[in-house]
Design a protein around this motif. Sequence first.
Motif, PDB file in Angstrom:
ATOM      1  N   TYR A 247      -7.641  -0.642  -9.845  1.00  0.00           N
ATOM      2  CA  TYR A 247      -6.291  -1.108 -10.155  1.00  0.00           C
ATOM      3  C   TYR A 247      -6.134  -2.620  -9.994  1.00  0.00           C
ATOM      4  CZ  TYR A 247      -5.509  -0.312  -5.091  1.00  0.00           C
ATOM      5  OH  TYR A 247      -5.616  -0.299  -3.732  1.00  0.00           O
TER       6      TYR A 247
ATOM      7  N   ASP B 117      -1.892   0.959  -9.559  1.00  0.00           N
ATOM      8  CA  ASP B 117      -1.763   0.731  -8.122  1.00  0.00           C
ATOM      9  C   ASP B 117      -0.915   1.855  -7.515  1.00  0.00           C
ATOM     10  OD1 ASP B 117      -1.202  -0.109  -5.561  1.00  0.00           O
ATOM     11  OD2 ASP B 117      -1.154  -2.222  -6.110  1.00  0.00           O
ATOM     12  N   PRO B 118      -1.492   2.610  -6.562  1.00  0.00           N
ATOM     13  CA  PRO B 118      -0.793   3.791  -6.044  1.00  0.00           C
ATOM     14  C   PRO B 118       0.482   3.477  -5.265  1.00  0.00           C
ATOM     15  CG  PRO B 118      -2.762   3.347  -4.750  1.00  0.00           C
ATOM     16  CD  PRO B 118      -2.814   2.442  -5.951  1.00  0.00           C
ATOM     17  N   VAL B 119       0.641   2.255  -4.781  1.00  0.00           N
ATOM     18  CA  VAL B 119       1.797   1.983  -3.917  1.00  0.00           C
ATOM     19  C   VAL B 119       2.960   1.322  -4.655  1.00  0.00           C
ATOM     20  CG1 VAL B 119       0.331   1.890  -1.879  1.00  0.00           C
ATOM     21  CG2 VAL B 119       0.948  -0.222  -3.017  1.00  0.00           C
ATOM     22  N   PHE B 120       2.840   1.178  -5.981  1.00  0.00           N
ATOM     23  CA  PHE B 120       3.975   0.675  -6.756  1.00  0.00           C
ATOM     24  C   PHE B 120       4.323   1.682  -7.852  1.00  0.00           C
ATOM     25  CE2 PHE B 120       2.141  -3.168  -4.958  1.00  0.00           C
ATOM     26  CZ  PHE B 120       3.277  -3.766  -4.421  1.00  0.00           C
TER      27      PHE B 120
ATOM     28  N   PHE C 258       6.012   7.200  -8.881  1.00  0.00           N
ATOM     29  CA  PHE C 258       4.747   6.610  -8.454  1.00  0.00           C
ATOM     30  C   PHE C 258       3.636   7.307  -9.230  1.00  0.00           C
ATOM     31  CE2 PHE C 258       7.403   5.459  -4.861  1.00  0.00           C
ATOM     32  CZ  PHE C 258       6.984   4.153  -4.640  1.00  0.00           C
TER      33      PHE C 258
ATOM     34  N   LYS D 105      -0.461  -5.283  -0.009  1.00  0.00           N
ATOM     35  CA  LYS D 105       0.252  -4.060   0.350  1.00  0.00           C
ATOM     36  C   LYS D 105      -0.713  -2.903   0.577  1.00  0.00           C
ATOM     37  CE  LYS D 105       4.317  -1.317  -0.701  1.00  0.00           C
ATOM     38  NZ  LYS D 105       5.318  -0.917  -1.659  1.00  0.00           N
ATOM     39  N   ASN D 106      -1.761  -2.840  -0.243  1.00  0.00           N
ATOM     40  CA  ASN D 106      -2.728  -1.765  -0.052  1.00  0.00           C
ATOM     41  C   ASN D 106      -3.592  -1.973   1.182  1.00  0.00           C
ATOM     42  OD1 ASN D 106      -2.818   0.377  -2.298  1.00  0.00           O
ATOM     43  ND2 ASN D 106      -2.449  -1.526  -3.404  1.00  0.00           N
TER      44      ASN D 106
ATOM     45  N   PRO E 154       3.579   5.600  -0.770  1.00  0.00           N
ATOM     46  CA  PRO E 154       4.435   6.733  -1.149  1.00  0.00           C
ATOM     47  C   PRO E 154       3.715   8.075  -1.088  1.00  0.00           C
ATOM     48  CG  PRO E 154       3.773   5.482  -3.074  1.00  0.00           C
ATOM     49  CD  PRO E 154       3.362   4.679  -1.875  1.00  0.00           C
ATOM     50  N   ARG E 155       2.401   8.055  -1.170  1.00  0.00           N
ATOM     51  CA  ARG E 155       1.674   9.324  -1.173  1.00  0.00           C
ATOM     52  C   ARG E 155       1.771  10.020   0.178  1.00  0.00           C
ATOM     53  NH1 ARG E 155      -3.720   6.633  -3.149  1.00  0.00           N
ATOM     54  NH2 ARG E 155      -2.847   5.146  -1.727  1.00  0.00           N
TER      55      ARG E 155
ATOM     56  N   LEU F 287       4.884   1.924   3.205  1.00  0.00           N
ATOM     57  CA  LEU F 287       3.897   1.248   2.358  1.00  0.00           C
ATOM     58  C   LEU F 287       3.361   2.175   1.280  1.00  0.00           C
ATOM     59  CD1 LEU F 287       1.618  -0.640   4.904  1.00  0.00           C
ATOM     60  CD2 LEU F 287       3.144  -1.676   3.242  1.00  0.00           C
TER      61      LEU F 287
ATOM     62  N   HIS G 143      -0.527  -6.713  -4.863  1.00  0.00           N
ATOM     63  CA  HIS G 143      -1.356  -5.515  -4.914  1.00  0.00           C
ATOM     64  C   HIS G 143      -2.348  -5.432  -3.756  1.00  0.00           C
ATOM     65  CE1 HIS G 143       0.257  -4.327  -8.779  1.00  0.00           C
ATOM     66  NE2 HIS G 143       0.148  -5.572  -9.166  1.00  0.00           N
TER      67      HIS G 143
ATOM     68  N   HIS H 179       1.053   8.936  -8.453  1.00  0.00           N
ATOM     69  CA  HIS H 179       0.632  10.271  -8.016  1.00  0.00           C
ATOM     70  C   HIS H 179       1.674  11.338  -8.340  1.00  0.00           C
ATOM     71  CE1 HIS H 179       3.168   9.166  -4.560  1.00  0.00           C
ATOM     72  NE2 HIS H 179       3.367  10.449  -4.454  1.00  0.00           N
TER      73      HIS H 179
END
Lengths: 318, 710
Positions: free
Chosen positions: A215, B119-122, B167, A236-237, A312-313, A310, A233, B169
Amino acid sequence: MGRYMTRRLMTAIPVVAGIMLLSFLLVQSMPGDPLRMLVPPDLLQGPEGEAFLEAQRERFGLNDPVIIQFFHWVGELFQGNLGFSFHLGAPVTEILGDRAGPTLILMGGSMIVALTLAVPVGLMAALRRNSAFDYTASAVGMSVIAIPSFFTALAAIYIFGVKLRWLPPGGMGQDGFGDFLIHAIMPIGVLSAALFGPYMRYTRQSALEVLNEPYITAARARGASRRLVVGKHTLKNAAIPIATVTIVQIPLLVGGAIVIETMFSWPGTGLVVFNAITTRDFPVIIGFTLVVALIVVVSQLFLDLFIAWLDPRVRIEG
Amino acid sequence: MTEQREAPGGPNGSGLEDSLLSVRDLTVRFRTTEGEVHAVNGLSLDLEKGETLAIVGESGSGKSVTSLAIMGLLPGEATVEGSVKFDGRELLGLSDRKMRRLRGRDISMVFQDAMTSLDPVFTVGNQIIETIKAHNPSIGAKDARARAVELLDVVGIAAPHRRVDDFPHEMSGGMRQRAMIAVAIANEPSVLIADEPTTALDVTIQAQVMEALALAQDATGAAILLITHDLGLVASYADRVLVMYGGFAFEMGQADEVFYRSKNPYTLGLLNSIPRADRRDEQLQLIRGAPPTAVRKPVGCVFAPRCDFAEDVCAEQVPPLIEVGSGHHSRCHFASSSDFIVDETDGGVADLRSRRSIEYEEAAPVLEVKNLVKHFPVRDGFFKRSTAVVKAVNGVDLTVGKQESLGIVGESGSGKTTVARCILRMTEPTSGSIKFKGLEIQDLEESEMRELRKDLQLVFQDPYASLNPRMTVREIVAEPLKIHGWSKSESRKRVVELLEAVGLSEGHLTRYPHEFSGGQRQRIGIARSLSLGPSLLILDEPVSALDVSVQAQVLNMLDSLQAAFDLAYIYIAHDLSVVRHVSDRVAVMYLGEVVETADSDQLYESPAHPYTHSLLSAVPVPDPTSARSQKRIVLEGDIPDPSDLPGGCAFHTRCPIAQDTCEVEKPPLRSIADGHMVACHFFLEPGETLENRRAKTINQYQLKKNVDQY
């Protein structure tokens, strides 16, 4: 999100209960009769002494079954009563409470200083992998990990406090904020130096991992600026593992803080606890352990909250 | 370089300057610890406005490196030479800052796996807006968001104004890939590079995504550079084709030219080695060996070691790209002189597959599965109460005869792997009976089961993960023998025997898995599962991780092993073409049920269930003419959630010919011809297509369904 936090809270409860039980069992397994330690020896002479002791035992509930005693103790805990120090002749709550502030300032300040330095340096080292900057940062990180902080503290006191006389060698300033700051520079500096190494290395490591993620390439491929790729990007990750390490290391930090406080005569809990350890003042040690354990549990909760914010998963996985 | 003047022009022989994107003599080398790797060698290509050019190649062909080189996204270890011109402007050597203005605006990219490329967090919307703002900083937040919603709508995402806040996911695989396309077309680029855009997706989802890509192309007029290993996709979607191998362009031309009049032994080998869903291949032709992983400085033709037509000159000189037709070029010393007809008696062709069907039906079945049900409770909350049930398998009947191969096909989530796990007793079925050679396996003790596992073996999907990297080949293959108490000398003899059976040799005994290619590793895995002489082998996607030219080798080997080792196979795959090639009978699964089962030719030639119809219509056929005439029925939506199954016929929510009955009444699996069973109220007769059925029965139900959607 609400459900997630409820679940986290629910799992924290047995942990806290377990810590309480362990602490209580420690008190129970302490050698000697607590009453004999508290009551002046002259009151214990002769048969009246035995009767007096027995009456006192009855009065303090020491003849009750252990489980009842445990609930009494827990009840006291909830009222903020951590017990009574044999040596200092004062309630543990009072002893620790008076000194908690400086310790928290020392620990929190060091964490903030270390993070504000380590995160940008680690990030930069990852972005310029295998450059002179990267090697230098790694070398500095390694050396602050390798040199024990009591040595750094001694060296700092000798150089800045004794030789150059730039900074006060110990104590906490009482004359206003400026005075306080001057006194705080060395202890916070030394403790944050010890933290800088691991924080920096973790930042570098997790940033490198994130930078290798597809990503990131994808973000660059859509024309995102370097500032966006790194500041948004990557950061935050990468923040997730960094935050985890920071929180997980808090118990280690407590040990470090005790040493630093002792060396700089910082009026925190460190000195008291250090003395309690050497004089086997169990109520203080146990009270301190309990407080630290609670701080760890609470900061874990904050960590979970932060990570859920941070990532969402995490919110649905729970 | 000797090839400077051989650069092929566009489809009309148009000159260099006119091309939208023009690559000349692109060379990419990587410095690695093991020396320099020549990833791309003197590649030239032209991409014209609005056209679709496919770059086909196996792993290590340099196709993805080429796309990254065009985008200027290669890492610092890469040396890039040559020229990449976009609209006449040289891109190589531009600073990252200048390239950034082009990326995502003029040239953008759709990546392979949207799960890892977003990007998984956005949120998805955030990433679309980021792309818009990167090239149009003055746009207001509201406008950017409106545009993001509009883009999601263009690529066919339902309820885009809600989905924009999802998101990655939270989306299904197909939806994520569409979102990725929406990101790529956000600024209406003139070139869209799609790097394996559908590789990890099911066929029905692949069809949806390719449709979205076509819609995106229509909406923006972009030229597409489609990078893929799938010749079916190429035939269906490309105007022109570039075949790459070992970093070289091997053949290039109009799709029809390359597919029908190929003048290159590698292209021909590739075309002959892929199994096809639209016809029965008696055998697959082979390309020996495996594609090169890291090419050192090439001397001679990189394909020569695998080529049946190689002569001395091939080992000495890099062949030039020779013009063999209008706009058709082939890199081979013999491109203009030879016909490359494979001699059928040559070693390059595997044994013929003997047709057998009736003889085994009478023989006692090796495996009989009756009414198999597997439900997984979903445990949730603090007290792990079961809050829902994932109905993975809902009453499956299967029979496998001696030496028979049964193919099980279905999309992900169809329950095919769960069936296999139940048969192997890796998971306990909820109910139903599984009889292996007449023995009810659920009644067996653990020790009896261990004994039985000799007879019942599994071959894993991923040959990279399923072999212990710290064990030698001998230890790996001998491990089951050791467990079952074979002596050392006996087991060594057996291991050598097995290795030879799978096409390896005694010399490989002391080597470790990492020294082997993917295909060879899968052979080792197969040798291991054969070691105890099983009578049933369950193959779970055994070739899906392998390169196309290597797949054929493994498939052919499985075929010849079947007779030699007296094996029955259960072949689980999502790739319908492969299943047709290896199976005597095929069962099609949907949401934990078998919806159709038949003899494999019967099933592929006259499918009766609408689901089978749409699955088959979604498979891209590697033949441009039939691909063009192929009527693709794109199933809408995703496979429903198995914890919330639709009532009645489970397929009615996606079925193009569903009627009222289907919503309430579950169709039984019934026999409609000899050995042909189907579970559908309104199954299709042989020769009937979904289109003409649909035309006949535009009914109230479909109308209602359409109304419900809006």
